[in-house]
Write an enzyme that holds these catalytic residues in place. Structure first.
Site, PDB file in Angstrom:
ATOM      1  N   HIS B 193       0.812  -1.210   0.000  1.00 50.29           N
ATOM      2  CA  HIS B 193       0.000   0.000   0.000  1.00 50.29           C
ATOM      3  C   HIS B 193       0.850   1.267   0.000  1.00 50.29           C
ATOM      4  O   HIS B 193       0.324   2.367   0.061  1.00 50.29           O
ATOM      5  CB  HIS B 193      -0.934   0.027   1.210  1.00 50.29           C
ATOM      6  CG  HIS B 193      -2.176  -0.757   0.978  1.00 50.29           C
ATOM      7  ND1 HIS B 193      -2.422  -1.958   1.571  1.00 50.29           N
ATOM      8  CD2 HIS B 193      -3.236  -0.521   0.168  1.00 50.29           C
ATOM      9  CE1 HIS B 193      -3.585  -2.425   1.156  1.00 50.29           C
ATOM     10  NE2 HIS B 193      -4.097  -1.575   0.303  1.00 50.29           N
ATOM     11  N   ARG B 223     -15.935  -4.015  -1.115  1.00 51.01           N
ATOM     12  CA  ARG B 223     -15.953  -2.556  -1.202  1.00 51.01           C
ATOM     13  C   ARG B 223     -15.750  -2.178  -2.656  1.00 51.01           C
ATOM     14  O   ARG B 223     -15.344  -3.008  -3.476  1.00 51.01           O
ATOM     15  CB  ARG B 223     -14.850  -1.939  -0.343  1.00 51.01           C
ATOM     16  CG  ARG B 223     -13.449  -2.265  -0.826  1.00 51.01           C
ATOM     17  CD  ARG B 223     -12.398  -1.679   0.105  1.00 51.01           C
ATOM     18  NE  ARG B 223     -12.332  -0.238  -0.038  1.00 51.01           N
ATOM     19  CZ  ARG B 223     -11.325   0.408  -0.643  1.00 51.01           C
ATOM     20  NH1 ARG B 223     -10.321  -0.264  -1.157  1.00 51.01           N
ATOM     21  NH2 ARG B 223     -11.325   1.709  -0.728  1.00 51.01           N
ATOM     22  N   ASN B 225     -13.896   0.552  -5.376  1.00 54.00           N
ATOM     23  CA  ASN B 225     -12.857   1.554  -5.559  1.00 54.00           C
ATOM     24  C   ASN B 225     -12.988   2.039  -7.001  1.00 54.00           C
ATOM     25  O   ASN B 225     -13.652   1.393  -7.816  1.00 54.00           O
ATOM     26  CB  ASN B 225     -11.485   0.913  -5.310  1.00 54.00           C
ATOM     27  CG  ASN B 225     -10.413   1.961  -5.113  1.00 54.00           C
ATOM     28  OD1 ASN B 225     -10.707   3.152  -4.972  1.00 54.00           O
ATOM     29  ND2 ASN B 225      -9.165   1.521  -5.132  1.00 54.00           N
TER      30      ASN B 225
END
Ligand code: FES
Lengths: 306, 346
Positions: B193, B223, B225
């Site tokens: 990351h 999720r 993105n």
């Protein structure tokens, strides 16, 4: 949680009994990885107990789940319930397998050290290591021969009252570089093994241990849950997590043994002393967080963010 | 559900296109008129019928073409699929999870017949009918992870869990938004990351890691993105930058609606039972701005989001140079009317 039928109950030693659970319709259960545990829910009168037990059956065998429970007469009652009241045919609720004691498959060799009933997580790992063709060494330490719960041809058995105690320094010193150490047993044994390994220069990432902390009893205390506007009393034989649940306050958990970090809760005010009993919080977090599954409090009032 | 698979390309003449149905089910990622980075996880347990959230591994009209594009990328660069030696068991986990899910969710497209460890897998859209022995690599043409991800849309990172961290130790990555498996392989959660801006937001990553470590076998999470791409290109990897980088400069006010794409990733997270690893599929959906604005709510909202996005995020998402032109285009579809909450079309 899944509802399973207890189909078999077999004593393995004077204090340890094996329990087998199967799906009531015979459906296969999810497979798991060696070292995983399940949470077993017990309706003991009007108390709902949840205890974690290592899965001892072959992880790839979805036909049933097996656990081994050692009777603890001084304990809070979960093991007594299993030994006395759990009977084949009964339906019980079990959680999904969770692994907080997995094998590190990058290891060159695996050194497994079990003390007494601490052999249980390794029973799930052995078939896995055999299948992988991995190099491993299993040391099974008991006080007396009648404590032996399983016959393990691949293990080296150490019986202290027969004078064959494990030479810890010798065992730790004889391992090739790249070996990972796994230890499960009493708190004292785990501490002794990890201390010696550290002193002998083992890297911290190569050391793994599992101890299920049963929430130890203590004096009752009061806790104020700021978000839910409730003040509760945690009973002597109850954990704070159990008290929250009994009051209908939603609190997360996974291991209920101070190891996984899931129940971490912010402390908003503390008029007294927190009795931290978890393996999770760092020292610098201990003044502002608490793990309600095992930790307690002494003093006037604790205020938490729940 | 019957799906007609498109004949289309993700390179060269870029004949990729969305049908009216595909536009309506596009996972528009903004539930309000502004965007801030957050971890925004939710349980991946189905969703609106017909939406991309309904099946565990969504199959849509682009399936066959996407698998052809993956095969082209792999033939040019086999390093896009890698698996470190200790990850083979996790690869079988991935194969089992995807085969059982697809056979249940799309019985008219996929079939799985299991007789002990003797498995037969039928994939109708790709014309595959293979019989193999589960857990025996020699009975498949590729390793188990490669075999099944050559038949599944989206990129896949397979993470090993050890030392209280997650390690990117295997993956199939041919449609990445500018990151490289070959560079990230063997890295842990914080290392891979590293390029995200605003180090002050490190706390977000610590919380995200804790969340991921606690994902359980029966509770996958997901999720969304997003980023922007010029042309409907799947392979926007650092390795092929010379091929697609210059395309950013081919944008004009006239061709923007057709060439500028919103690229949305549906990321999901699965605990792998046999290996205790984590599977992290990153499924990519592409929509041209001219198709996006056919949903009036999305046209209005997307204009506001792009216009107000902080400078560093626009840079990170790679469209800072073209932002004025994009905002100009989108402003024509924003009459200033209020938008309804949530991501769905009105
Ligand atoms: S529930 Fe795992 S640490 Fe409290």
């Amino acid at each position: 949680m899944i509802q399973l039928r207890l189909t078999d109950k077999t004593p393995l030693s004077p204090r340890i009994t094996r329990f087998r659970f199967q799906h009531p319709d015979g459906a296969p259960l999810p497979v798991f990885s060696g070292g995983a545990h399940v949470m077993v829910e017990m309706q003991d009168g009007d108390i709902l107990r949840r205890n974690a037990y290592s899965l001892i059956s072959d992880p790839q065998d979805g036909s049933g789940y097996e656990i081994a429970v050692q009777r603890e007469d001084q304990g809070r009652g979960g093991s007594r319930f299993m030994h006395e009241q759990a009977q084949p045919g009964m339906l019980m609720r079990l959680g999904q397998p969770v692994n907080l004691f997995g094998l590190n498959l990058t290891a060159r060799k695996h050194l497994l050290i079990a003390g007494g009933v601490g052999i249980t997580p390794f029973l799930g790992q052995i078939p896995e290591l055999d299948r992988l063709g991995a190099d491993y060494e299993l040391r099974y330490c008991v006080r007396s021969r009648d404590e032996v719960a399983v016959d393990l041809p691949g293990a080296q058995l150490h019986v202290s009252d027969e004078g064959s105690r494990m030479d810890l320094d010798g065992v730790l010193g004889a391992q090739p570089i790249g070996t990972h150490l796994y230890v499960c047993g009493s708190a004292r044994m785990i501490a002794a093994v990890l201390d010696r390994a550290t002193a002998l220069g083992w890297p911290p990432d190569a050391l793994h241990s599992e101890e299920f902390l049963a929430p130890a009893p203590g004096e009752p205390f009061d806790v104020h849950c700021a978000r839910s506007h409730k003040t509760l009393t945690v009973g002597a034989h109850q954990s704070m997590l159990e008290a929250l649940e009994a009051a209908g306050i939603d609190a997360p958990w996974l291991c209920r043994g101070g190891a996984c970090g899931q129940c971490e809760t912010d402390v908003l005010a503390c008029d007294g002393q927190i009795d931290h009993r978890d393996h999770w919080l760092h020292d610098d977090e201990r003044n502002r967080k608490i793990m309600p599954c095992v930790s307690r409090f002494r003093g006037q009032l604790l205020t938490i963010d729940r | 559900m019957t799906i007609t698979f498109n004949k289309e390309s993700f390179r060269g003449d870029y004949s990729y296109h969305n049908s009216a149905t595909a536009i309506r089910r596009f996972p528009f990622p903004f539930d309000r008129d502004e965007y801030m980075y957050s971890v925004n996880m939710e349980p991946h347990k189905g969703g609106r019928p017909g939406s991309v959230f309904e099946a565990r591994f969504d199959v849509d009209e682009h399936y066959v073409a996407e698998m052809e594009d993956r095969a082209i990328t792999l033939s040019r660069d086999p390093m896009r699929c890698q698996s470190l030696p200790h990850m083979t068991l996790a690869g079988w986990d991935v194969l089992e999870l995807i085969m059982t899910s697809k056979a249940q969710d799309y019985p008219d497209l996929f079939e799985l017949h299991r007789d002990g460890n003797r498995w037969r897998w039928v994939n109708r859209p790709l014309g595959i009918d293979d019989t193999f022995t589960f857990l025996d690599e020699t009975t498949l043409p590729y390793g188990p992870m490669e075999y099944i991800t050559r038949q599944t849309q989206g990129d896949f990172a397979v993470l090993d869990q050890r030392e209280g961290n997650l390690w990117m130790d295997a993956g199939m990555v041919t449609s990445q938004a500018d990151w490289s498996l070959d560079f990230d392989i063997g890295m842990n959660f914080f290392e891979w990351h590293a390029p995200v801006p605003r180090a002050a937001e490190m706390g977000i990553f610590q919380r995200a890691l804790k969340f991921l470590l606690n994902i359980q076998q029966d509770t996958p999470a997901r999720r969304l993105n997003w980023t922007m791409t010029v042309n409907p290109r799947l392979d926007t990897s650092p390795e092929t930058y010379p091929e697609w980088g210059p395309e950013k400069r081919s944008l004009t006010p006239e061709n923007l609606g057709q060439k500028q794409y919103l690229r949305v990733e549906l990321q999901s997270f699965w605990r792998l039972p046999r290996s205790n690893g984590l599977l992290f599929p990153i499924r990519c959906y592409l929509i041209s701005l001219q198709d996006l604005v056919t949903v009036p709510k999305w046209g209005r909202r997307f204009h506001r989001v792009i216009r107000d996005l902080p400078e560093d995020l626009a840079t990170y998402k790679g469209f800072i140079v073209n932002r004025p032109m994009i905002v100009d285009y989108l402003s024509r579809f924003d009459d200033g009317a209020p938008t309804s909450p949530g991501i769905w079309p009105d």
